[in-house]
Design a protein around this motif. Structure first.
Motif, mmCIF file in Angstrom:
data_model
loop_
_atom_site.group_PDB
_atom_site.id
_atom_site.type_symbol
_atom_site.label_atom_id
_atom_site.label_comp_id
_atom_site.label_asym_id
_atom_site.label_seq_id
_atom_site.Cartn_x
_atom_site.Cartn_y
_atom_site.Cartn_z
ATOM 1 N N ARG A 59 -1.153 31.886 48.464
ATOM 2 C CA ARG A 59 -1.852 30.609 48.540
ATOM 3 C C ARG A 59 -3.367 30.802 48.602
ATOM 4 O O ARG A 59 -4.114 30.089 47.938
ATOM 5 C CB ARG A 59 -1.388 29.811 49.759
ATOM 6 C CG ARG A 59 -2.000 28.437 49.781
ATOM 7 C CD ARG A 59 -1.794 27.736 51.112
ATOM 8 N NE ARG A 59 -0.442 27.210 51.251
ATOM 9 C CZ ARG A 59 -0.063 26.466 52.299
ATOM 10 N NH1 ARG A 59 -0.914 26.188 53.264
ATOM 11 N NH2 ARG A 59 1.176 26.015 52.376
ATOM 12 N N ASP A 71 4.357 26.730 49.039
ATOM 13 C CA ASP A 71 4.579 25.302 48.847
ATOM 14 C C ASP A 71 3.219 24.619 48.773
ATOM 15 O O ASP A 71 2.216 25.167 49.233
ATOM 16 C CB ASP A 71 5.395 24.730 50.004
ATOM 17 C CG ASP A 71 6.804 25.320 50.032
ATOM 18 O OD1 ASP A 71 7.376 25.516 48.943
ATOM 19 O OD2 ASP A 71 7.297 25.601 51.138
ATOM 20 N N ARG A 72 3.208 23.420 48.202
ATOM 21 C CA ARG A 72 1.952 22.676 48.138
ATOM 22 C C ARG A 72 1.537 22.294 49.565
ATOM 23 O O ARG A 72 2.328 21.678 50.291
ATOM 24 C CB ARG A 72 2.165 21.412 47.294
ATOM 25 C CG ARG A 72 0.902 20.583 47.097
ATOM 26 C CD ARG A 72 1.258 19.206 46.558
ATOM 27 N NE ARG A 72 1.910 19.293 45.259
ATOM 28 C CZ ARG A 72 1.269 19.176 44.091
ATOM 29 N NH1 ARG A 72 -0.012 18.943 44.075
ATOM 30 N NH2 ARG A 72 1.942 19.268 42.964
ATOM 31 N N PRO A 132 -5.279 20.670 51.513
ATOM 32 C CA PRO A 132 -5.793 21.912 50.940
ATOM 33 C C PRO A 132 -6.894 22.504 51.799
ATOM 34 O O PRO A 132 -7.667 21.769 52.408
ATOM 35 C CB PRO A 132 -6.328 21.480 49.567
ATOM 36 C CG PRO A 132 -6.590 20.023 49.695
ATOM 37 C CD PRO A 132 -5.604 19.491 50.699
ATOM 38 N N VAL A 186 -7.773 26.992 48.095
ATOM 39 C CA VAL A 186 -7.031 25.913 47.419
ATOM 40 C C VAL A 186 -7.960 24.737 47.109
ATOM 41 O O VAL A 186 -7.805 24.060 46.081
ATOM 42 C CB VAL A 186 -5.812 25.478 48.259
ATOM 43 C CG1 VAL A 186 -5.059 24.347 47.567
ATOM 44 C CG2 VAL A 186 -4.876 26.669 48.505
ATOM 45 N N LEU A 194 -8.401 23.306 43.313
ATOM 46 C CA LEU A 194 -8.246 21.913 42.894
ATOM 47 C C LEU A 194 -9.480 21.432 42.135
ATOM 48 O O LEU A 194 -9.387 20.664 41.178
ATOM 49 C CB LEU A 194 -7.986 21.021 44.113
ATOM 50 C CG LEU A 194 -6.657 21.286 44.838
ATOM 51 C CD1 LEU A 194 -6.515 20.368 46.049
ATOM 52 C CD2 LEU A 194 -5.468 21.112 43.904
ATOM 53 N N TRP A 219 3.370 25.333 41.974
ATOM 54 C CA TRP A 219 3.659 25.644 43.388
ATOM 55 C C TRP A 219 5.080 26.193 43.430
ATOM 56 O O TRP A 219 6.045 25.458 43.358
ATOM 57 C CB TRP A 219 3.526 24.400 44.267
ATOM 58 C CG TRP A 219 2.116 23.883 44.325
ATOM 59 C CD1 TRP A 219 1.586 22.838 43.630
ATOM 60 C CD2 TRP A 219 1.047 24.423 45.115
ATOM 61 N NE1 TRP A 219 0.251 22.692 43.942
ATOM 62 C CE2 TRP A 219 -0.101 23.637 44.855
ATOM 63 C CE3 TRP A 219 0.954 25.481 46.022
ATOM 64 C CZ2 TRP A 219 -1.327 23.901 45.463
ATOM 65 C CZ3 TRP A 219 -0.262 25.739 46.630
ATOM 66 C CH2 TRP A 219 -1.389 24.942 46.352
#
Ligand SMILES: *Cc1c(COP(=O)(O)O)cnc(C)c1O
Length: 324
Positions: free
Chosen positions: A72, A98-99, A103, A107, A111, A119
């Protein structure tokens, strides 16, 4: 010789660290920091050097999309997305996570840079490599021409970035005894060992990203050297395994002490996933006498600063760490 395209700010500075050296009871001119956190591609870090070679290869092959993956808080996927944007290529990143509901750290930058994000949920190292290949296969089915990069950009092409970095470093400082560096995928240590021609000059500090670090570095260093037309590096990979703690991206007290010490002596920003553990490894090597008072030591700062912002609770002293 492999071809490269300019993406990074090079050469990066090599700075003395006399206050940190004093804290470690080392000579003032024995400890140096190679500032590869200042490579400048979408936040900087070691992956910028690899991407100069990887992207040149992608363009030479006529590819129109970059595909890679990571954890991540992967710095590699963040910089790959940045490189794709600069070059006008599409980009798909597979995150072994996982999402997140909110964020944080890298992350946030992912984005903003806006690659296609898969994900994938928590995956082991081999399963994530397969998920990267699967994402590339899907693009191929759609008629695209993807360029798939392994985790960390750790292909023989990517490692050329650190074969070149070894030459850059040697031109900046003579008589280097040891380069201390965080080891994730192993491509950076492998490239450096190939460039120096000697595994004994590189002390990798394992951060627990993969199960087979020493074998991976040994294999990749030979491949990187041969690709560059250099002799195979002598010796065996030196990898310190004592700084991993409970696992990859799980912060440790030793890393926290290292983050604090580096910030308070030299204003260096380290992170809990890579560079904090690498510095903890340097401190351990000094305590154990593996690094002596006058051992000419270069700490390779590989970047990773954005991840620190994903561990705000850890920094605040609340333990845990949500970043991973
Ligand atoms: C990827 C990464 C590393 C490890 O480099 P590898 O070539 O994958 O071993 C070290 N530090 C930071 C900050 C990284 O992002």
């Amino acid at each position: 010789m492999a071809s490269r395209i300019a993406l990074a700010h090079l050469p990066t500075p090599l700075e003395p660290a006399p206050r940190l050296a004093a804290a470690l009871d080392m000579d003032a001119d024995a400890l140096w920091i190679k500032r590869d956190d200042c490579t400048g591609l979408a936040g900087g870090g070691n992956k910028a050097r690899k991407l100069e070679y990887l992207c040149a290869d992608a363009l030479a092959q006529g590819c129109d999309a970059l595909v890679t993956g990571g954890g991540r808080q992967s710095n590699h996927v963040r910089m790959t997305a940045g490189a794709a944007n600069k070059l006008g290529l599409a980009c798909t990143i597979v995150l072994s996570s996982d999402r997140p509901s909110l964020p944080a750290g890298n992350v946030v930058l992912d984005l903003v840079l806006a690659p296609d994000i898969v994900w994938a949920g928590r995956l082991g190292y081999a399963a994530l490599e397969e998920a990267i290949e699967a994402a590339a296969a899907r693009l191929r089915d759609e008629g695209r021409r993807p360029y798939a990069m392994p985790i960390g950009g750790a292909s023989v092409v990517g490692a050329q970035g650190y074969v070149a970095a070894a030459a850059e470093l040697r031109a900046q400082l003579a008589d280097i005894d040891v380069v201390v560096v965080a080891v994730g995928s192993g491509g950076t240590q492998a490239g450096l060992a190939a460039g120096f021609g000697d595994h004994g000059k590189i002390l990798g500090v394992d951060v627990g990203a993969r199960p087979d670090t020493v074998e991976a570095v040994a294999h990749a260093a030979v491949a990187a050297a041969r690709y560059a037309g250099l002799p195979d590096p002598v010796g065996e990979p030196q990898v310190f395994a004592g700084a991993v703690g409970p696992g990859y991206a799980v912060p440790t007290e030793e890393a926290r002490a290292a983050v604090d010490l580096a910030a308070r002596t030299e204003a260096l920003r380290l992170d809990p996933v890579y560079t904090g553990k690498a510095m903890a490894g340097l401190l351990a090597a000094r305590r154990q006498g593996r690094i002596e008072r006058d051992t000419r030591t270069v700490f390779l700062h590989t970047g990773g600063v954005p991840a620190l912002f994903a561990y705000a609770d850890w920094v605040a002293g609340a333990g845990g760490g949500i970043g991973a």
